[in-house]
Write a protein that holds these residues in place. Structure first.
Motif, mmCIF file in Angstrom:
data_model
loop_
_atom_site.group_PDB
_atom_site.id
_atom_site.type_symbol
_atom_site.label_atom_id
_atom_site.label_comp_id
_atom_site.label_asym_id
_atom_site.label_seq_id
_atom_site.Cartn_x
_atom_site.Cartn_y
_atom_site.Cartn_z
ATOM 1 N N ILE A 204 -41.215 30.967 -36.332
ATOM 2 C CA ILE A 204 -41.039 29.524 -36.562
ATOM 3 C C ILE A 204 -42.381 28.801 -36.513
ATOM 4 N N GLN A 205 -43.215 29.149 -35.531
ATOM 5 C CA GLN A 205 -44.511 28.475 -35.395
ATOM 6 C C GLN A 205 -45.440 28.809 -36.562
ATOM 7 N N ALA A 228 -48.027 28.874 -30.739
ATOM 8 C CA ALA A 228 -47.675 30.260 -31.080
ATOM 9 C C ALA A 228 -48.317 31.236 -30.103
ATOM 10 N N GLN A 229 -49.561 30.947 -29.710
ATOM 11 C CA GLN A 229 -50.244 31.815 -28.763
ATOM 12 C C GLN A 229 -49.542 31.783 -27.404
ATOM 13 N N TYR A 267 -40.734 24.012 -28.596
ATOM 14 C CA TYR A 267 -40.193 23.539 -29.865
ATOM 15 C C TYR A 267 -39.988 22.029 -29.924
ATOM 16 N N GLY A 268 -40.235 21.344 -28.825
ATOM 17 C CA GLY A 268 -40.111 19.895 -28.831
ATOM 18 C C GLY A 268 -38.694 19.403 -28.999
ATOM 19 N N LYS A 303 -34.792 27.436 -35.245
ATOM 20 C CA LYS A 303 -35.082 27.857 -36.620
ATOM 21 C C LYS A 303 -34.308 27.028 -37.630
ATOM 22 N N HIS A 304 -33.029 26.813 -37.378
ATOM 23 C CA HIS A 304 -32.171 26.177 -38.380
ATOM 24 C C HIS A 304 -31.899 24.693 -38.111
ATOM 25 N N ALA A 305 -32.191 24.244 -36.890
ATOM 26 C CA ALA A 305 -31.965 22.824 -36.573
ATOM 27 C C ALA A 305 -33.141 22.334 -35.736
ATOM 28 N N ALA A 306 -34.324 22.358 -36.359
ATOM 29 C CA ALA A 306 -35.543 22.032 -35.628
ATOM 30 C C ALA A 306 -35.476 20.638 -35.012
ATOM 31 N N ARG A 307 -35.884 20.572 -33.745
ATOM 32 C CA ARG A 307 -35.978 19.329 -32.978
ATOM 33 C C ARG A 307 -34.629 18.636 -32.760
#
Length: 378
Positions: A204-205, A228-229, A267-268, A303-307
């Motif tokens: 995702i990132q 990501a790191q 992911y915020g 992935k499918h419903a970001a934030r």
């Protein structure tokens, strides 16, 4: 070999005592019968020895062996009623003892019966009316038969105990092999789920970083790569914790609370965590299954419903522990896209986890909400 050496010595010794005494007493007619009978017994015992030497141990006696035993029993029973022939009853007793231990009961009774019949016929031929002999000799033969049957029972019990011990050892070895395979499966499942969770977040990132770079926003791209790191670093830590969890119990409430905070940081997305009912201790298998399902569902939501806000509920119901993860579904999302981050394999793995502990998993769309519900029995 030692047994037959003892029998040969007894055969010679009884013959000398019986026939020698008769010769000394000038019982010539009796001596002739005794010598003939003695020779018959000797020939039968010789055949008995030859058959026994060529037969494997613990092998059932054949017809020839039974006939030889009956011959020894009958001849010695007959001779024991002759003059000074009382010791001959020992051969009949030995034949009944061997028959009782080596052949079926009806056949052993037949061998003993031949010996008792020989006693009765000998009493008529030799005119022996001694009541003690007429009662004592048959009783001796029957006693030997009884001892032989007990000897057979002990031998059968010993053979069964040996077979049972061997079977138990085989089962223990099979159980150890099964335990090793189960442990390997557990480790493989834990590593798979941890990697799926971490790599799903990285995917995702990376997608976000690519999108930001295409817009030319390098600073934001660097921020995404930093995230990501951190996910990669957290993945390594999570792998170590997963291995540790295989050896020690963990608290599901605390793990889910930490998981929600980490997800929000990465992911915020706002994640609310609620506990319904009185917390109780779960089995390690149930704890790990529910924890991995929560991780899978959260990454899938990212992935499918970001934030989008996520609701995570852990309910301690009567008879089961229920975990629910719900998030809003984007308007353009199709049922085929609302799968696990690794193409549905993770969902299959979660179902397998719950199946092993008798639980169930339900994942699907309800109106505008995607909900994953896992139930583990108490």
């Amino acid at each position: 070999m030692a047994a037959w050496a003892g029998r040969a010595f007894g055969f010679v010794w009884i013959g000398l005592l019986t026939i020698g005494t008769s010769i000394h007493g000038h019982e010539h007619g009796t001596v002739t019968v005794q010598i003939a009978g003695y020779a018959v017994i000797g020939a039968a015992m010789l055949g008995w020895a030859l058959i026994e030497s060529r037969t494997a141990p613990n092998t059932p006696s054949g017809t020839a062996m039974v006939l030889l035993l009956a011959l020894v029993s009958g001849a010695s029973g007959f001779l024991c009623m002759s003059h000074n022939g009382a010791l001959m009853v020992l051969f009949a007793a030995i034949a009944a003892l061997i028959a009782g231990g080596d052949v079926a009961l009806d056949t052993a009774l037949a061998v003993a019966g031949v010996g008792i019949l020989g006693v009765m016929v000998g009493a008529l031929i030799f005119g022996n009316t001694d009541a003690a002999a007429l009662i004592g000799f048959p009783a001796t033969i029957l006693s030997a038969l009884f001892i032989g049957r007990h000897r057979r029972a002990y031998r059968v019990q010993a053979e069964q105990a040996t077979a049972l011990l061997e079977r138990t050892q085989e089962l223990q070895e099979l159980q150890r092999h099964t335990d090793v395979l189960d442990e390997r499966t557990r480790i493989a499942r834990e590593i798979h789920d941890v990697l799926a969770h971490s790599l799903g977040g990285l995917s995702i990132q990376i997608q976000a970083a690519r999108a930001v770079l295409e817009d030319g926003n390098v600073e934001k791209a660097l921020h995404v790569l930093d995230t990501a790191q951190r996910i990669a670093s957290d993945g390594l830590v999570e792998t170590k914790r997963a291995v540790h969890a295989l050896r020690a119990d963990i608290a599901l409430d605390q793990e889910l609370s930490t998981l929600t905070k980490t997800h929000n940081s990465h992911y915020g997305a706002e994640v609310s965590f609620r506990i319904d009912g009185a917390p109780r201790e779960l089995s390690p298998a149930a704890t790990m299954a529910l924890l991995r399902i929560a991780q899978e569902a959260l990454v899938n939501a990212a992935k499918h419903a970001a934030r989008e806000a996520v609701e995570l509920t852990l309910a301690y119901d009567d008879g089961e522990t229920r975990l629910s993860v719900s998030n809003a579904v984007p308007a353009d999302a199709s049922p085929t896209t609302l799968q696990t981050v690794n193409g549905g394999y993770g969902l299959t793995g979660m179902k397998e986890r719950l199946l092993l502990i008798g639980g169930t998993l339900d994942a699907g769309r309800h109106d505008d909400t995607w909900t994953v519900t896992a139930k583990a029995p108490v």
